[in-house]
Write a protein that holds these residues in place. Structure first.
Motif, PDB file in Angstrom:
ATOM      1  N   LEU A  10      38.670 -11.649  23.995  1.00 18.96           N
ATOM      2  CA  LEU A  10      38.380 -12.910  24.688  1.00 18.96           C
ATOM      3  C   LEU A  10      38.376 -14.075  23.688  1.00 18.96           C
ATOM      4  O   LEU A  10      39.026 -15.103  23.915  1.00 18.96           O
ATOM      5  N   LEU A  11      37.673 -13.872  22.572  1.00 18.15           N
ATOM      6  CA  LEU A  11      37.563 -14.951  21.585  1.00 18.15           C
ATOM      7  C   LEU A  11      38.934 -15.303  20.989  1.00 18.15           C
ATOM      8  O   LEU A  11      39.283 -16.483  20.856  1.00 18.15           O
ATOM      9  N   GLY A  71      41.053 -18.741  21.536  1.00 19.97           N
ATOM     10  CA  GLY A  71      41.539 -19.492  20.368  1.00 19.97           C
ATOM     11  C   GLY A  71      43.005 -19.839  20.501  1.00 19.97           C
ATOM     12  O   GLY A  71      43.415 -20.977  20.256  1.00 19.97           O
ATOM     13  N   ARG A  72      43.792 -18.836  20.917  1.00 17.10           N
ATOM     14  CA  ARG A  72      45.248 -19.080  21.088  1.00 17.10           C
ATOM     15  C   ARG A  72      45.505 -20.070  22.235  1.00 17.10           C
ATOM     16  O   ARG A  72      46.380 -20.915  22.143  1.00 17.10           O
ATOM     17  N   LEU A  73      44.720 -19.939  23.273  1.00 16.52           N
ATOM     18  CA  LEU A  73      44.849 -20.863  24.413  1.00 16.52           C
ATOM     19  C   LEU A  73      44.604 -22.303  23.971  1.00 16.52           C
ATOM     20  O   LEU A  73      45.206 -23.245  24.484  1.00 16.52           O
ATOM     21  N   TRP A 121      41.917 -16.572  12.996  1.00 11.01           N
ATOM     22  CA  TRP A 121      41.246 -15.607  12.103  1.00 11.01           C
ATOM     23  C   TRP A 121      39.733 -15.677  12.218  1.00 11.01           C
ATOM     24  O   TRP A 121      39.051 -14.651  12.133  1.00 11.01           O
ATOM     25  N   MET A 122      39.277 -16.901  12.377  1.00 11.53           N
ATOM     26  CA  MET A 122      37.815 -17.059  12.455  1.00 11.53           C
ATOM     27  C   MET A 122      37.260 -16.287  13.657  1.00 11.53           C
ATOM     28  O   MET A 122      36.247 -15.591  13.559  1.00 11.53           O
ATOM     29  N   MET A 123      37.965 -16.416  14.776  1.00 13.28           N
ATOM     30  CA  MET A 123      37.540 -15.712  15.994  1.00 13.28           C
ATOM     31  C   MET A 123      37.570 -14.200  15.773  1.00 13.28           C
ATOM     32  O   MET A 123      36.678 -13.470  16.208  1.00 13.28           O
ATOM     33  N   GLY A 138      32.650  -8.883  13.071  1.00 16.05           N
ATOM     34  CA  GLY A 138      31.215  -8.980  12.726  1.00 16.05           C
ATOM     35  C   GLY A 138      30.348  -8.530  13.879  1.00 16.05           C
ATOM     36  O   GLY A 138      29.331  -7.859  13.684  1.00 16.05           O
ATOM     37  N   GLY A 139      30.769  -8.905  15.081  1.00 15.00           N
ATOM     38  CA  GLY A 139      30.015  -8.505  16.287  1.00 15.00           C
ATOM     39  C   GLY A 139      29.968  -7.002  16.440  1.00 15.00           C
ATOM     40  O   GLY A 139      28.918  -6.428  16.728  1.00 15.00           O
TER      41      GLY A 139
END
Lengths: 170, 220
Positions: free
Chosen positions: B159-160, B164-166, B173-175, B181-182
């Motif tokens: 989703l993230l 981001g691409r949307l 990369w951050m997403m 990390g999650g």
């Protein structure tokens, strides 16, 4: 020791030494909730200790030692946390339901024992159950001399209280 | 009165048990405890999982739709366009979230159908209690502690990244780092909570198993 053997040993102990468990519980915990809490604590500790039982002492002595030390530790912990304590769930009360035909003399005796400090309570239980000074000292980690002094005081105290009761016609 | 007299009174306990078990009261108590366990498990594990899965599914659905519409209508041609891989990733994210809740839903339904049957005796109540604790233990198993957070985090990660691409970032990369990390932190939290939970459940199970053994021996 395999867990199955440990379980079998514990089940056997629970069956044959029920009275011992209840005596210690009654001497150290007063409300049904506390009695159940302590009963479970003792049962857990005895179950854990079963893995280390090598038969060097008799099972009764072993269980008594674990039960009394657990009860003493529980009493100290409980007195610290008494104010924040929540009652345990409904199941607990059912396990230690006092017999409706309890002997009032026994009740009186437990009442007197509860008024003693935690070490004296242990000594009184062991004394009433016929343990020697040497065995009591070994179980509680104190010297025989100390046991002797304490026992004399306990005997005098209990006998004088009993005499008072008889004199007052109770 | 002498001390020996007190000892004689004390010894009468050995002739007659001072305590006894009240079977019906114990059965009611066990039943209440079991009901409490069932409600707590639903409140703390199943309901949050259903809500999270629903949220992820709906969010992925909206993202898919928005990305698709944006690509078809050729809106902002400088932004990344939706590829087949974006579509597959979004589907996989939905699949992961639904896979978690579908298996949880199936298992809970099967378990509850057994738990809901009236237990007319203390023995049956003990059996139901043990089965309830086994069910709780199954959700503290190593594979569960890995699978559930990993699949949910995968859904969240997709989703993230797709959001981001949307929003015009071709490789967010951050997403992706947030998603990884999650996963790691949720697995770590899961393992930390598992040990204590298992210990408590094992203790409760041990108490019930002992009661059942005592009942078998007709001791209590």
């Amino acid at each position: 020791m395999q867990e199955d053997d440990q379980q079998r040993l514990f089940d056997g102990w629970l069956q044959s030494h029920q009275g011992l468990f209840f005596k210690v519980v009654r001497a150290y915990a007063f409300t049904p909730e506390d009695q159940e809490d302590l009963f479970q604590e003792i049962a857990t500790q005895v179950w854990r200790s079963a893995a280390h039982f090598r038969g060097e002492a008799s099972a009764t002595t072993w269980i008594y030692r674990v039960a009394l030390n657990t009860a003493i530790a529980w009493t100290r912990k409980e007195s610290k946390h008494r104010h924040g304590k929540q009652p345990v769930e409904g199941v607990d009360v059912a396990i230690l339901q006092a017999s409706p035909v309890a002997d009032p003399r026994i009740e009186w005796l437990y009442g007197q024992i509860r008024q003693l400090n935690e070490i004296d309570r242990s000594l009184t239980l062991l004394l009433l159950d016929g343990y020697t000074y040497q065995e009591m000292a070994a179980m509680l980690g104190i010297t025989e001399n100390y046991v002797g002094v304490k026992i004399n005081r306990i005997k005098t105290h209990l006998t004088s209280k009993a005499k008072e009761e008889v004199r007052d016609g109770v | 009165m002498e001390f020996e007299d007190l000892q004689a009174i004390w010894d009468t306990q050995n002739d007659r048990p001072v305590f006894s078990i009240n079977d019906s009261r114990l059965a009611v108590g066990l039943n209440q405890q079991r009901e409490h366990s069932r409600r707590r498990l639903f409140r703390l594990l199943f309901a949050p999982a259903y809500v999270v899965a629903l949220f992820i599914t709906v969010a992925l659905g909206f993202t898919f739709l928005a990305f698709f519409v944006k690509t078809v209508t050729k809106m902002r041609l400088t932004d990344p366009q939706m590829s087949i891989w974006d579509g597959a990733a979004l589907m996989a994210g939905v699949g992961a979230a639904l896979a978690v809740v579908a298996s949880m839903y199936r298992e809970r339904r099967k378990h509850e159908s057994a738990q809901n049957v009236f237990a007319p005796s203390l023995r049956e109540e003990l059996e139901r209690g043990i089965s309830q604790l086994d069910f709780e233990l199954s959700y503290s198993s190593k594979s569960r502690v890995w699978n559930v957070p990993a699949l949910v985090s995968f859904g969240t990660g997709v989703l993230l990244v797709e959001v981001g691409r949307l929003n015009g970032e071709s490789t967010p990369w951050m997403m992706l780092a947030v998603a990884v990390g999650g996963v790691l932190s949720s697995v770590w939290v899961g393992f930390a909570a598992k040990k204590k939970a298992v210990e408590q459940i094992e203790q409760r199970k041990h108490a019930l198993v002992s009661m059942r053994a005592a009942l078998d021996e007709n001791a209590l």
